[in-house]
Design a protein around this motif. Structure first.
Motif, PDB file in Angstrom:
ATOM      1  N   ILE A  78      26.512 -19.517  14.931  1.00  0.00           N
ATOM      2  CA  ILE A  78      25.956 -18.952  13.702  1.00  0.00           C
ATOM      3  C   ILE A  78      26.812 -19.224  12.471  1.00  0.00           C
ATOM      4  CG2 ILE A  78      24.543 -17.160  14.805  1.00  0.00           C
ATOM      5  CD1 ILE A  78      26.744 -15.149  14.189  1.00  0.00           C
ATOM      6  N   CYS A 119      25.297  -5.821  11.905  1.00  0.00           N
ATOM      7  CA  CYS A 119      25.971  -7.100  12.160  1.00  0.00           C
ATOM      8  C   CYS A 119      26.115  -7.905  10.873  1.00  0.00           C
ATOM      9  CB  CYS A 119      25.168  -7.877  13.182  1.00  0.00           C
ATOM     10  SG  CYS A 119      25.653  -9.591  13.384  1.00  0.00           S
ATOM     11  N   CYS A 127      29.473 -12.598  11.772  1.00  0.00           N
ATOM     12  CA  CYS A 127      30.781 -13.233  11.610  1.00  0.00           C
ATOM     13  C   CYS A 127      31.071 -14.210  12.737  1.00  0.00           C
ATOM     14  CB  CYS A 127      31.861 -12.161  11.548  1.00  0.00           C
ATOM     15  SG  CYS A 127      32.162 -11.381  13.140  1.00  0.00           S
ATOM     16  N   ILE A 145      28.214  -4.412  21.568  1.00  0.00           N
ATOM     17  CA  ILE A 145      27.365  -5.569  21.852  1.00  0.00           C
ATOM     18  C   ILE A 145      26.904  -5.616  23.320  1.00  0.00           C
ATOM     19  CG2 ILE A 145      27.295  -8.113  21.773  1.00  0.00           C
ATOM     20  CD1 ILE A 145      29.597  -7.513  19.455  1.00  0.00           C
ATOM     21  N   ALA A 178      32.425 -13.424  15.721  1.00  0.00           N
ATOM     22  CA  ALA A 178      33.526 -13.035  16.615  1.00  0.00           C
ATOM     23  C   ALA A 178      33.030 -12.810  18.042  1.00  0.00           C
ATOM     24  CB  ALA A 178      34.211 -11.778  16.093  1.00  0.00           C
ATOM     25  N   CYS A 179      31.808 -12.265  18.160  1.00  0.00           N
ATOM     26  CA  CYS A 179      31.330 -11.974  19.513  1.00  0.00           C
ATOM     27  C   CYS A 179      30.972 -13.245  20.269  1.00  0.00           C
ATOM     28  CB  CYS A 179      30.156 -10.990  19.491  1.00  0.00           C
ATOM     29  SG  CYS A 179      28.765 -11.495  18.483  1.00  0.00           S
ATOM     30  N   CYS A 181      34.501  -6.931  17.048  1.00  0.00           N
ATOM     31  CA  CYS A 181      33.415  -6.809  16.077  1.00  0.00           C
ATOM     32  C   CYS A 181      33.879  -6.005  14.859  1.00  0.00           C
ATOM     33  CB  CYS A 181      32.210  -6.129  16.725  1.00  0.00           C
ATOM     34  SG  CYS A 181      30.885  -5.833  15.542  1.00  0.00           S
ATOM     35  N   PRO A 182      33.765  -6.579  13.662  1.00  0.00           N
ATOM     36  CA  PRO A 182      34.265  -5.892  12.464  1.00  0.00           C
ATOM     37  C   PRO A 182      33.473  -4.642  12.104  1.00  0.00           C
ATOM     38  CG  PRO A 182      33.116  -7.915  11.862  1.00  0.00           C
ATOM     39  CD  PRO A 182      33.245  -7.917  13.357  1.00  0.00           C
ATOM     40  N   ILE A 217      30.215  -2.802  16.738  1.00  0.00           N
ATOM     41  CA  ILE A 217      28.951  -2.732  17.471  1.00  0.00           C
ATOM     42  C   ILE A 217      29.242  -2.835  18.965  1.00  0.00           C
ATOM     43  CG2 ILE A 217      26.728  -3.880  17.896  1.00  0.00           C
ATOM     44  CD1 ILE A 217      26.781  -4.884  15.045  1.00  0.00           C
TER      45      ILE A 217
HETATM   46  S1  SF4 Z   1      31.152  -9.606  16.099  1.00  0.00           S
HETATM   47 FE1  SF4 Z   1      29.833  -7.972  15.292  1.00  0.00          FE
HETATM   48  S2  SF4 Z   1      29.444  -8.530  13.175  1.00  0.00           S
HETATM   49 FE2  SF4 Z   1      30.293 -10.333  14.148  1.00  0.00          FE
HETATM   50  S3  SF4 Z   1      28.471 -11.520  14.787  1.00  0.00           S
HETATM   51 FE3  SF4 Z   1      29.054 -10.253  16.524  1.00  0.00          FE
HETATM   52  S4  SF4 Z   1      27.896  -8.358  16.297  1.00  0.00           S
HETATM   53 FE4  SF4 Z   1      27.779  -9.428  14.354  1.00  0.00          FE
END
Ligand code: SF4
Lengths: 727, 168
Positions: free
Chosen positions: A147, A316, A319, A383, A321-322, A377-378, A381
């Motif tokens: 992404i 979300c 970003c 996930i 990170a996940c 996750c900033p 969340i």
């Molecule tokens: S880490 Fe959190 S904010 Fe970043 S893409 Fe994944 S769910 Fe979204």
């Protein structure tokens, strides 16, 4: 799932591992390491995450009000706001605005979601992606695989080959520098020619109508400056109340994504902007007449907002990170671990919300619930939970609600449609009980050729995996015969050792070792007969069964907790259930009581030693060389340091792995469609344990799955670290 | 303004590959000239008694813009902690001048170096509410990793230099 479907899935994954895996792995690794480093430097990292989370919660709560506010502000600034119900509605509006004129675009996943390029082109516009990765994909006619860095699956060599074939430059392009320069010049002309500039928006502030765009290349700036019509496309969830609210996000988003403290450009546009623009006669003319259209897209988001389980997805900030912290993603990338538009851990929530459950079903099982993304996750969340919930809904074959969580239906009420394979792994407890009762016969039968091929065909249990061997005598039975050994009057503490299904039926030796180690430190141990924690069904998306298991476990452990005893857990994934998922499965008081009194075995040993227990009661490691792999969920709970500290204090010389996950992840590695991916992930761990410095070390690992994976891939036989402390 | 944010600013800039050149109102022109590669473009500077030398074209056409080696503009403020400068684009053309040239020279007043993001957003919010249409938080040169390796200079400048007016 049919044999054919499994095979097709396996083939697709194999293909991607071969063609894209290396590039994805290399690049996500850079992002992942970068994030750890960059966030470590950020003093108030946790506070900023909490702040970011609170802003998003509030914004989504007040979304309708903020939509109205931003509409008023943008219009007062001289722009236009259009609220699009769905993709078709948005595309109709955007094509009307573009009216056949040429469009330059900066990167926007939301514009991918609505597939606006196709609509614009159909209406006669030339559309140019100016983000270099998107440009590569436009030329290659491929979909994003990440992404944030959409062409992450492509190597420099592949891009050079693509450009040389497509553009036929006089001198073939080779280096990244040359490729970049070429693309810059090529797109430079497009900026001059285009009249419409399309951007996304990472954030939109309701109070001022400001768009925040987080970029590095400078193309988004050019899209706005070089054109006289600016169209910004953003999901409605991008609105936050005030300009000041941008601050935590600006500090977090680059660090969380690509691991940069901040990206080159965080552009705050409060359009329409008045920077000079390009006139027809190649002069820089006044930008006063610039038009601005903000297209806010619903496309399922308002329904997600009403959905207690999916709502979090709207927090979300994309970003990545996940994705970067996910072992499966690192190895196979977003073309497998993604749906129609979005990829990575949170994509399940997005796809279920905007494209529907079918798109999420394609890849949802690639989330193993290892939970490595959770602390990354900033906006905090959960996930894995979103993945679990969506899996449950897919199992139920409809966008079911989770009312049963409240009503507490029994496990037998899992719907008939649940895949057999999922049922098998979800009911591991029953299986283990039977396997143990009929051991060793059951082990012989299960391992025999005909049984294995039947299992592969009907259940998708890969025959290349060794099956767990059940012990005839379970840990609970063994303990019942043996009894506690420390007098309660003289005990330092009293403990209920939780007999998780693996420790109870398969790896009883680590349970016995744990008991002896605790007793050596003057702890009175009891082993209550408690069933499976719910981890197994939960990982299959069988939430109702998981909840019922959780309630039974709580009932079995509650007397010990009520008596002020501590609960000690050997298997980290079960401790993680107590500490994380039980919050959603048990009444709050019960959850809190169990959480506050339960510990991982070596965390507990550490605590005992810190509080006066005599380390001399444990064996001396005598510099024995150890390679230790902590467990994914154990690391998410920040419990790895305790094992390390205890081993080192006892005189062992320890090296640790730093992979996110071993790849086995409970049942995942047994499934024939995922076997090869699981091995691929495991090989990265094996690489770390076969270096010059680690190849001769004794291997220990805390999780059952990790032990199975390491056992399959190494010639050394690994063990649980507590066994090093058992005399 | 104490010296501390400036020192931090300097080391943060260094980390993102940006040189900080210190000067004063008097010395500005003689400091700037050796930093210019021609053709140079720019936008008029808002600081009293500080102006751009004639070699800097402040009303460029598209071709001049694309051919420019250096682009000189003011930056509204700097962020010490991050080594960032805020480029406020308006009708005078700060945005194109800072974006198209190979090298961007950003001129910042010493008193406009803010310690951190908190202070920056207080100021940004104030500016945006009083109609600043555009503020770019720019940190280092433009960059991309999209072509298989990290490359400095993507669509924007390859190099950035910050000139600090210490007496302003
Ligand atoms: S880490 Fe959190 S904010 Fe970043 S893409 Fe994944 S769910 Fe979204």
């Amino acid at each position: 799932m049919s044999v054919d479907t499994r095979q097709r899935k396996a083939e697709r994954i194999r293909h991607l591992l071969e063609t894209e895996g290396d590039s994805v792995h290399k690049n996500t690794q850079v992002f992942n390491n970068g994030r750890y480093e960059s966030t470590a430097d950020l003093e108030d990292y946790e506070e900023l995450k909490d702040e970011a989370r609170a802003i998003k919660e509030d914004a989504i709560e007040r979304l309708p009000e903020l939509v109205n506010q931003v509409t008023e502000t943008v219009e007062a600034n001289g722009g236009t706001v259009y609220i699009a119900d769905d993709a078709a509605d948005a595309n109709r509006y955007v094509t009307e605005v573009a009216d056949g004129r040429d469009v330059v675009k900066s990167k926007s996943m939301t514009s991918e979601e609505i597939e606006v390029n196709e609509s614009l082109e159909a209406s006669g516009s030339d559309v140019w992606e100016t983000d270099l990765a998107e440009f590569v994909l436009q030329v290659a006619d491929e979909a994003p695989s990440h992404i944030v860095a959409p062409a992450i699956h492509k190597s420099r060599e592949e891009i050079a080959e693509l450009f040389n074939a497509y553009f036929e430059p006089e001198k073939p392009l080779e280096t990244a520098q040359e490729l970049t320069q070429f693309a810059r010049e090529y797109l430079g002309e497009k900026f001059v020619d285009a009249e419409v500039g399309m951007t996304g928006a990472n954030f939109v502030t309701a109070d001022t109508g400001t768009l925040a765009l987080v970029t590095s290349e400078g193309n988004a700036r050019k899209c706005v400056q070089a054109t006289d019509t600016h169209v910004a496309v953003a999901g409605v969830e991008k609105i936050i109340p005030r300009v000041e609210d941008l601050q935590p996000f600006v500090e977090l988003i680059g660090r969380s994504g690509t691991g940069q403290d901040i990206t080159s450009y965080v552009s705050l546009f409060t359009p329409p902007g008045d920077s000079p623009t390009f006139d027809v006669d190649d002069e820089l003319g006044s930008g006063d007449e610039r038009e601005f259209h903000l297209v806010l897209i619903d496309n399922g988001r308002m329904e997600m907002r009403e959905d207690d389980q999916l709502r979090e997805t709207l927090y979300c900030i994309r970003c990545s990170a996940c994705a970067n912290s996910c072992a499966n993603f690192q190895h196979v990338g977003g073309h497998a671990f993604g749906g129609e538009t979005y990829s990575g851990g949170i994509a399940t929530g997005w796809e279920a919300g905007v494209h529907g459950a079918d798109s999420a079903a394609e890849f949802n099982d690639l989330c193993t619930g290892c939970s490595r993304c959770v602390n990354q996750c900033p906006v905090n969340i959960d996930i894995p939970w979103i993945n679990t919930v969506v899996r449950d809904r897919i199992n139920r074959g409809k966008d079911g609600d989770l009312d049963f969580l409240v009503k507490g239906l029994t496990p037998d009420e899992e719907p008939g449609g649940v895949d057999l394979q999922k049922r098998l792994f979800g009911n591991f407890d029953t299986l283990a009980k039977l396997g143990s009762a009929f051991a060793p016969l059951s082990n012989w039968v299960a391992q025999a050729g005909p049984a294995r091929s039947l299992m592969e065909r009907t259940l998708g249990v890969d025959s290349r995996r060794e099956l767990p061997e059940f012990e005839r005598e379970s840990l609970v039975e063994w303990f019942k015969n043996r009894g506690p050994q420390v007098d309660p009057e003289e005990a330092r503490r009293q403990v209920a050792l939780y007999p998780d299904a693996y420790t109870n039926y398969v790896r009883t030796e680590r349970g016995k070792a744990a008991i002896r180690v605790l007793e050596a430190l003057d702890v009175r141990v009891d082993v209550p007969s408690a069933g499976e924690s719910g981890r197994a069904p939960l990982s299959q998306g069988m939430v109702a069964t998981a909840q019922s298991n959780a309630e039974d476990v709580y009932d079995a452990l509650a007397p010990a907790v009520a008596a002020g005893h501590d609960v000690v857990v050997v298997e980290p994934s079960d401790l993680a259930m107590f500490h994380r998922e039980y919050e959603r499965l048990l009444p709050e008081d019960n959850y809190t009581a169990l959480k506050n009194h339960s510990y991982e075995i070596l965390e507990y040993v550490y605590g005992l030693l810190e509080n006066g227990a005599d380390i001399n009661a444990l064996p001396d490691g005598d510099d024995m060389q150890i390679a230790y792999h902590s467990h994914c969920q154990q690391r998410t709970l920040n419990l790895e340091p305790y094992t390390l500290a205890v081993l080192e204090d006892c005189g062992f010389d320890v090296r640790t792995s730093d992979v996110e996950c071993c790849g086995m992840a409970g049942s995942f590695g047994y499934k024939s469609e995922y076997y090869e991916l699981s091995i691929d992930v495991g090989e990265t761990l094996v690489d770390q344990f076969t270096t010059e410095n680690t190849a001769d070390r004794t291997v220990v690992a805390s999780g059952t799955s990790c032990l199975e994976q390491l056992d399959a891939l190494l010639t050394r036989r690994p063990a649980h670290p507590v066994r090093l402390l058992d005399t | 303004m104490s010296a501390e944010p400036i020192t931090t600013f300097e080391s943060s800039l260094e980390e993102v590959g940006v040189e900080l050149v210190r000067t004063s109102t008097d010395q500005f022109e003689s400091t700037l000239i050796p930093l210019l590669s021609t053709p140079a473009v720019g936008a008029p500077l808002p600081f009293e008694n500080v102006s751009l030398p004639d070699a800097v074209e402040t009303d460029p056409g598209v071709e001049e813009l694309e051919a420019a080696k250096t682009g000189v503009t003011a930056a509204g403020y700097g962020i010490a902690e991050y080594g960032s400068v805020i480029i406020q684009g308006g009708p005078d053309g700060e945005e194109p001048a800072s974006l198209y040239a190979d090298e961007h020279v950003a001129v910042v007043a010493g008193s406009d170096v803010l310690p951190d993001m908190d202070a920056t957003f207080d100021r940004l919010a104030e500016d945006i509410r009083s109609d600043a249409g555009q503020a770019i938080i720019a940190t280092g040169p433009s960059a991309t990793a999209d072509m298989g390796a990290l490359v400095k200079g993507a669509h924007g400048p390859v190099e950035v230099t910050v000139v600090l007016l210490e007496d302003r």
